[in-house]
Design an enzyme around this catalytic site. Structure first.
Site, PDB file in Angstrom:
ATOM      1  N   GLU A 210       0.837  -1.205   0.000  1.00 37.40           N
ATOM      2  CA  GLU A 210       0.000   0.000   0.000  1.00 37.40           C
ATOM      3  C   GLU A 210       0.874   1.259   0.000  1.00 37.40           C
ATOM      4  O   GLU A 210       0.741   2.144   0.859  1.00 37.40           O
ATOM      5  CB  GLU A 210      -0.997  -0.010   1.171  1.00 37.40           C
ATOM      6  CG  GLU A 210      -1.948  -1.189   1.080  1.00 37.40           C
ATOM      7  CD  GLU A 210      -3.162  -1.129   2.009  1.00 37.40           C
ATOM      8  OE1 GLU A 210      -3.237  -0.243   2.870  1.00 37.40           O
ATOM      9  OE2 GLU A 210      -4.047  -1.990   1.826  1.00 37.40           O
ATOM     10  N   GLU A 342      -4.831  -8.625  -0.516  1.00 38.69           N
ATOM     11  CA  GLU A 342      -5.614  -8.339   0.693  1.00 38.69           C
ATOM     12  C   GLU A 342      -7.067  -8.237   0.271  1.00 38.69           C
ATOM     13  O   GLU A 342      -7.400  -7.404  -0.587  1.00 38.69           O
ATOM     14  CB  GLU A 342      -5.168  -7.038   1.374  1.00 38.69           C
ATOM     15  CG  GLU A 342      -3.875  -7.183   2.140  1.00 38.69           C
ATOM     16  CD  GLU A 342      -3.515  -5.953   2.967  1.00 38.69           C
ATOM     17  OE1 GLU A 342      -4.435  -5.242   3.439  1.00 38.69           O
ATOM     18  OE2 GLU A 342      -2.309  -5.717   3.119  1.00 38.69           O
TER      19      GLU A 342
END
Ligand code: AHR
Length: 541
Positions: A210, A342
Site C-alpha cells: 500500500e 488483501e
C-alpha cells in the site's frame, strides 16, 4: 448406456437422493427438461478455461493484534500444545486447507519491519513498538526463522513483504541474502549459525505494501522509481529456485477505490522497461468494508446490512476486470499476474477489544461473501494468479479464532476447506439465469456458480444461494454428459448472522449433500443462504 440410465432412474425413484427436488423424467440428457420453476445451470464441461491458480487461496498473517502472538506463536514454554513455539491446533486446522502461501509480516507492519530485530536468540532480540496496530510491544520473538518453521509445518509457501516505506534497498537486499544464500556468503553463514543450514525458499516477494497509503503515501511515479531499484537489487540466491520455482516479485497496485493510477503507472513502466528489472505480479487490495471507519457489526445485523455488504463485494468483479483490462493493454501475453493480496470483510471491532487489533466475529454472511469473492478470482483465472484473505488468525475475516488454549474454526474456514478441489483445477464455464431477489430497493442475483475440472478429470461445482429467505431449485446439466450424481457438502445455518463461538464452536459447519442424477441432469434444492460444493460423477457409456 440404457441400463445405466435405468439404474439412475430407479435410484431416483427409490428416494435415495437427499434434498433432490423436481420431477424431470428419465430419458436422454437432451430430452430432460428443468423442473418447472427451477434455475437451469449449464456446465460447459467440454470447454476448459485457465487454471485456477492455487495461490488464490493464500493467507495473510500480519503482526497485528493476536494474529501472530496468540494466534500462531505461543512460545516453546507455553502450556498450549506447540511445536517449537507454534501452536499445534492452528497448524492442524490450516493443513486441511492446503494453504498455498502465507503473506507476512504485513500489511502496514511490513513497511516498519526491520528484519534484524527478528533473528538470533530470542531473549536477546530487541523489542519494538507496533505503531500501526495499537502501539503495543512487539517482542520480535516471531521472526524470519519462526515464520519459515510455521509455513513448513502447515505445508505452505512463503510470501514475504519487504520494507520499502521506511527501509532501504540495502536492508531488503541483505534480508534476501540472509534467507536464500548458501554458506559462501557472510549473511548465509549468519543464517546457518542461527540454526538453518539450507537456504529458505521465498516464493513470492512483495515490493512494499500500500505504497499509496500506510506504505509511504507515494505518488505512483515515485513508487515506480523505487520499484525499479528493489526489483533490480533484491536477489534470491536459492539455487533450488530456478525456472518455474523462481521467486515472483509483486509490485504495489490499485487501492480498490476505483483509482487505478498505480496499475497504469506500474504497467506502463513495465512495458517500457529495460533489461535490469522485472516483476511477475501486481497487487490489488479490496475490502468489503462499507465506509470508514468500519461500522458494520459482525454479529448484530439484519437483511439490509447483509445485502449492502453483498453489493459491495460484487463490486470486486468490476475492479478485477478493470485492472485486468489495463494490464491487457500493456501486457497482452499476461506475463504479470494480478494478486489480490488483501481482501475480505472488514467489520466494526468487537466491543471491549483494542480497536487496533481488528477483532471481529465471523458469520455465515462472511462465508457466503468469501465464496462470492473466490468465484470472482477464479472466473478471472486468466489474469488473477494470487489472492490473500485478510487475515489468517484472529484478525478481520479469519480462518481460526483463538482464546488462550481454545481454538475455533470460523464459517469462512469451512469455505476454504470445501473449495480445496478448485486449487489448480481448470476453470469450466457455467451459464445460468438465476433471476433476482430484493431486499428493499437492493436487487441481487439468487445464485452464483463456479465449475472446474481437476487434474484427475473430476468435475466440481460450487453453488451459492445468496437469498437469505428462499431455497433455490436447480436443474444442472453438463454439455454432452449424463450426470449420475453430485456429492459434497453444504454450509448453511438457521440465521444469516449465525457464528461459531467458544461456547458453540460447531454451530455453523458443513453438512453432507447428495443429489442423484435424473435423466442425465441433477435436480437439487439449495437451502437459503448457503454454499454447496459438489463432486459430479458422470455416467460413462
Ligand atoms: O489488513 C489490515 C491492513 O489493511 C493492512 O495492514 C493494510 O495493508 C491494509 O490497509
Amino acid at each position: 448406456m440404457l441400463s445405466k440410465l435405468r439404474k439412475s432412474c430407479s435410484a431416483m425413484l427409490s428416494g435415495l437422493a437427499l434434498l433432490v427436488a423436481g420431477t424431470a423424467g428419465c430419458g436422454s440428457p437432451a430430452a430432460a427438461q428443468p423442473a418447472s420453476g427451477a434455475i437451469a445451470v449449464n456446465v460447459h464441461g467440454r470447454d476448459s478455461g485457465a487454471i485456477i491458480d492455487r495461490n488464490i487461496f493464500g493467507q495473510f498473517a500480519e503482526h497485528l493484534g493476536t494474529g501472530i502472538y496468540g494466534g500462531v506463536w505461543v512460545g516453546e514454554d507455553s502450556p498450549i500444545p506447540n511445536v517449537r513455539g507454534i501452536r499445534t491446533d492452528v497448524v492442524q486446522a490450516l493443513r486441511a486447507l492446503h494453504v498455498p502461501n502465507v503473506r507476512w509480516p504485513g500489511g502496514c507492519f511490513a513497511d516498519e519491519y526491520h528484519w534484524r530485530n527478528g533473528i538470533g536468540p530470542r531473549p536477546q532480540r530487541s523489542s519494538t513498538i507496533n505503531t500501526n496496530w495499537g502501539g503495543v510491544n512487539e517482542s520480535n520473538h516471531f521472526g524470519t526463522h519462526e515464520f519459515f518453521d510455521f509455513v513448513d509445518q502447515i505445508g505452505s509457501d512463503a510470501y514475504v513483504s519487504i520494507n520499502v516505506g521506511s527501509g532501504s534497498v540495502h536492508e531488503a537486499s541483505d534480508w534476501l541474502e540472509y534467507m536464500t544464500a548458501d554458506g559462501s556468503s557472510a549473511l548465509g553463514r549468519e543464517r546457518i549459525a542461527n540454526g538453518r543450514r539450507e537456504p529458505f525458499r521465498v516464493n513470492l516477494l512483495g515490493i512494499g505494501n500500500e505504497a499509496w497509503g500506510c506504505g509511504g503515501s507515494m505518488r505512483p511515479e515515485y513508487y515506480v522509481d523505487q520499484l525499479k531499484m528493489y526489483a533490480r537489487f533484491v536477489h534470491n540466491y536459492n539455487r533450488a529456485q530456478q525456472g518455474d520455482a523462481a521467486m515472483r516479485r509483486i509490485a504495489v497496485g490499485a487501492d480498490g477505490s476505483g483509482d487505478n493510477a498505480y496499475t497504469e503507472a506500474v504497467m506502463s513502466a513495465w512495458k517500457n522497461k529495460v533489461w535490469s528489472w522485472d516483476i511477475e505480479g501486481l497487487s490489488l487490495h479490496y475490502y468489503t468494508i462499507g465506509g470508514w471507519p468500519a461500522r458494520y457489526d459482525s454479529v448484530n445485523f439484519g437483511p439490509r446490512e447483509y445485502a449492502e455488504l453483498v453489493v459491495q463485494t460484487r463490486r470486486l468483479e468490476g475492479l478485477v476486470a478493470a485492472n485486468a483490462a489495463i494490464m491487457d493493454r500493456y501486457d497482452p501475453a499476461r506475463h504479470v499476474g494480478l494478486f489480490v493480496d488483501e481482501w475480505g470483510v472488514w467489520l466494526a471491532p468487537l466491543p471491549r477489544t483494542n480497536p487496533g487489533f481488528l477483532q471481529q466475529q465471523n458469520s455465515l454472511r462472511d462465508a457466503i461473501i468469501a465464496a462470492l469473492d473466490i468465484n470472482i478470482f477464479a472466473r478471472h483465472a486468466d489474469r488473477v494468479r494470487g489472492a490473500n484473505i485478510a487475515q489468517m488468525a484472529n484478525v478481520l475475516q479469519s480462518m481460526v479464532m483463538t482464546d488462550g488454549p481454545r481454538m475455533l474454526l470460523t464459517p469462512t474456514y469451512h469455505i476454504f476447506r470445501m473449495y480445496v478441489p478448485f486449487q489448480g483445477a481448470h476453470l469450466v464455464p457455467v451459464t445460468l439465469d438465476a433471476g433476482t431477489f430484493h431486499v428493499g430497493d437492493i436487487e441481487l442475483p439468487r445464485v452464483d456458480a463456479l465449475a472446474a475440472r481437476d487434474s484427475n478429470g473430476v468435475l466440481w461445482l460450487a453453488l451459492t444461494n445468496l437469498d437469505p429467505d428462499r431455497a433455490a431449485q436447480l436443474n444442472v446439466a453438463i454439455d454432452g454428459v449424463s450426470v449420475r450424481s453430485g456429492t459434497g457438502e453444504t454450509l448453511t445455518a438457521p440465521r444469516i448472522n449465525a457464528i461459531n463461538s467458544f461456547e458453540a464452536a460447531d454451530a455453523v459447519r458443513p453438512q453432507p449433500m447428495t443429489a442423484q442424477g435424473q435423466g442425465g441432469r441433477l435436480n437439487l434444492s439449495l437451502p437459503s443462504k448457503s454454499v454447496t460444493v459438489l463432486r459430479l460423477t458422470e455416467a460413462r457409456n
